[in-house]
Design a protein around this motif. Structure first.
Motif, PDB file in Angstrom:
ATOM      1  N   THR A  11      41.632  44.647  32.614  1.00 59.27           N
ATOM      2  CA  THR A  11      41.790  43.210  34.086  1.00 59.27           C
ATOM      3  C   THR A  11      40.424  42.563  33.234  1.00 59.27           C
ATOM      4  N   GLY A  12      39.684  43.433  32.562  1.00 59.95           N
ATOM      5  CA  GLY A  12      38.157  43.014  32.023  1.00 59.95           C
ATOM      6  C   GLY A  12      38.472  41.855  31.022  1.00 59.95           C
ATOM      7  N   ILE A  13      39.360  42.935  30.293  1.00 57.66           N
ATOM      8  CA  ILE A  13      39.878  42.596  28.873  1.00 57.66           C
ATOM      9  C   ILE A  13      40.696  41.206  29.250  1.00 57.66           C
ATOM     10  N   ASP A  14      41.933  41.306  30.001  1.00 52.62           N
ATOM     11  CA  ASP A  14      42.421  40.291  30.125  1.00 52.62           C
ATOM     12  C   ASP A  14      41.517  38.273  30.714  1.00 52.62           C
ATOM     13  N   SER A  15      40.782  38.972  31.496  1.00 52.76           N
ATOM     14  CA  SER A  15      39.705  37.995  31.579  1.00 52.76           C
ATOM     15  C   SER A  15      38.377  37.317  30.840  1.00 52.76           C
TER      16      SER A  15
END
Lengths: 428, 428
Positions: A11-15
């Motif tokens: 999720t962090g990578i996508d954000s």
């Protein structure tokens, strides 16, 4: 890694990808996007971030996304098996192609994610020559970037070798996870709306830069442990953040570093005098340069010492005529979130946003009023330094006091004990 | 995969890399090497071969090895999320950069290893437009390659998706292993000295080409199942193999396909008449084109039918003015090792070396006597076809008879039942 941790990282990578594409690069429909690294190609290991960036870019209307990858094994292979003569060769054809793409309107994303120790075991002379050959090859591309001729951004991605260097006591898996989480925090992704957060943060940095400009300084004076350094500013200097609000030549707002905490400007390359102790080590092609002390006279470094890596440091400062002068001075409060993490990242993008710094080498023409429209000669006449290198070195600390000095010699407090004085602090 | 199988595959990959660098490319000390794919970048999955190629290249004196990678996920992402207008855009900046590198003396390695079905589920119109945009972008690079202005080679590497298409009944792991073993066999790596084997094989192919030249033909006539095709040859045609013995402009011997079993030459683009049934399906951007029958009149295709994929076939033949004419005719005995494997590889490099074939589109200027020094206009005057495409289609079979026809109308047997007549067979 547990499942919920994996989800958190994904999720962090996508954000990070979304913020980088939408606020950092601010990619416009129809633009090509090139993903690369200041060193050349991005590690194949960054594929998870590159894939999210690619999707967000196409969703934003990219016409074509091209990523230039590099493979550490292949890089090592050159040092193990290549002919001695080969180390003066760079991929001019590729870097010039990227420069052409930028000239024709492509946007750029730089991932600064390499293993700082990659070449630690290799021959120092070959490493230095290969690095210089790459700097020469990327010269035309760097010109586009330093003059902000297109919208671009620089961010980072956790990789195993880098994470192990930052967190040597824990397992490689845990280290990568911890580094990702630190990157997410540094990139302010823990807010409920990171895009709004970044827009607000960038606007505040620009407000602080304007407040500095209102002081109308002629020089800036750093005092701290082993530091007494007076940096004259260009007669046309302007304080800016990394947030370009459309004054760049292609008119597209961009935020060219994520994360960023700094405001910076262009010194007068001939008016830097005094000495300073760097407050963080430098990492250059696998060499750790620690406890650096540098002495300037009329802009030039006249003495550079270090407890480790002194030879490499002195080699870097001899890269070309401008390498021993500075092209940037930047102010970062000691209370910046990255600084507060207490982590030494061994990565310029992160470490430079934890402390005030100066950069040896090339100036950003955006730090000269009207500089984006000036020729190289004009920029030089206004004191903006020119070099193949741009090497940020950290001088900020919790002990640092900074004064502005006006043309009439008036001293104006800017930072005390590493923090902006109240009036400037409230601007951000 | 068992350990000994893993070792066998690793050994084979190393051997393929060595043969490709030393005999295929024949890389010279000081040359840069660029590893890429006819489609753009090479799949990241080919990393094990690329690493061995890189090491052999540096051992051979390469100054710098640069690999351009592509990622299937990112390619799909464009089709899933990209704007409609984006599909007419290619990476001109990158392909022109490669062309410049070749002009400046870099060697090239093309890996033809993509998943033939990659774009099978995507919109056919977008696929065709993206493909054409890429063909246009790579035009300057292709010119260097088709005119052999540098030493280069083309080989292949097994990837999971491709292997599963070739061997759908077995597990992905087993399929990849079996495909690698088939590639190793096709590339004659099972001999005790593959480098010597390749040099001897290439010399034999060149001897056969010279024997064909001694026949001094004006045309060549194919007769077989649903095939009666008379192909006029250029008035300056010369039969060659893929083994250039230094007559190429940079004077470096190279063997530009590994594997290769063919001898070929340049037809007269205006003197092709009759019809033929293709003996293997064509794979184009995920579409399988089966049971193709094509009818020519005065060099042009006047009718093209297929049981599947006919629309895509007709679209390809409309790419540009030269796409519906042929630029190459090649003879491969039905007993070639690749043919004897009995495998349909769905990969042009392998399938074209299992059967005699014709190629729609661009001619190789090396197939015109003195052609490497000719301008594009001169080549055209001698009947050499020009196009953005070069699409090999297989017409050979165990039933095919081939006659040469001289200027005086004399018929000379060349192949009977898919095999060279004894005099030509003994040449190789």
């Amino acid at each position: 890694m547990e499942l919920d941790q994996k989800v958190e990282i994904a999720t962090g990578i996508d954000s990070l990808a979304q913020v980088t594409v939408q606020v950092g690069i601010n990619l416009k429909p129809g633009q090509q996007l090139i993903v690369l690294s200041p060193d050349g190609g991005v590690p194949i290991e960054t594929l998870p971030l590159v894939r999210r960036v690619t999707e967000h870019a196409y969703r934003a209307g990219a016409s074509l996304v091209t990523t230039l990858y590099a493979d550490d094994f292949s890089t090592h292979s050159r040092f193990r098996h290549g002919n001695n003569e080969s180390f003066d060769v760079g991929a001019d054809w590729l870097q010039s192609g990227v420069a052409r793409a930028f000239q024709e309107g492509a946007a750029g994303l730089f991932l600064f994610a390499g293993n700082p120790n990659l070449l630690a075991a290799e021959d120092k002379d070959k490493v230095a020559r290969a690095s210089k050959a790459h700097l020469r090859a990327r010269g035309p591309m760097s010109t586009e970037i330093f003059n902000l001729r297109t919208n671009w951004s620089l961010t980072t991605a956790a990789t195993v070798a880098w994470a192990q260097l930052v967190f040597p006591q824990i397992s490689p898996n845990d280290a990568v996870e911890r580094l990702w989480l630190a990157i997410f925090k540094a990139a302010r992704l823990d807010s409920s709306d990171p895009i709004a957060t970044w827009k607000a943060h960038a606007a505040k940095l620009n407000t602080r830069a304007r407040a500095m400009n209102a002081l109308n300084l002629s020089a800036i004076h750093f005092r701290g442990a082993d530091t007494d350094l007076c940096i004259g500013l260009s007669d046309r200097h302007t304080w800016t953040s990394v947030f370009m609000t459309g004054e760049n030549p292609n008119g597209v707002e961009c935020l060219f570093n994520i994360p960023s905490e700094e405001i910076n400007t262009v010194p007068d390359r001939d008016r830097v005098d005094g000495y300073c102790r760097m407050t963080k080590p430098l990492f250059s092609d696998g060499v750790v340069i620690e406890d650096i002390i540098v002495r300037f006279e009329k802009g030039r470094v006249i003495e550079a010492t270090a407890r480790t890596g002194a030879e490499v440091l002195r080699g870097l400062l001899k890269t070309d005529n401008g390498a021993c002068r500075i092209g940037e001075v930047a102010l970062v409060p000691n209370s910046s979130p990255i600084s507060k993490s207490g982590i030494l990242y061994c990565n310029t993008l992160l470490d430079e946003n934890a402390a005030s710094h100066i950069a040896f080498g090339q100036a950003w023409s955006v730090g000269i009023d009207g500089g984006l429209a000036m020729s190289a000669d004009e920029l030089l006449r206004h004191g903006a330094n020119q070099s193949l290198i741009h090497m940020d070195t950290m001088i900020g600390s919790a002990e640092m006091d900074v004064d502005g000095i006006t043309a009439t010699g008036q001293k104006i407090p800017v930072m005390r004990s590493g923090e902006f004085v109240e009036e400037l602090a409230s601007k951000a």
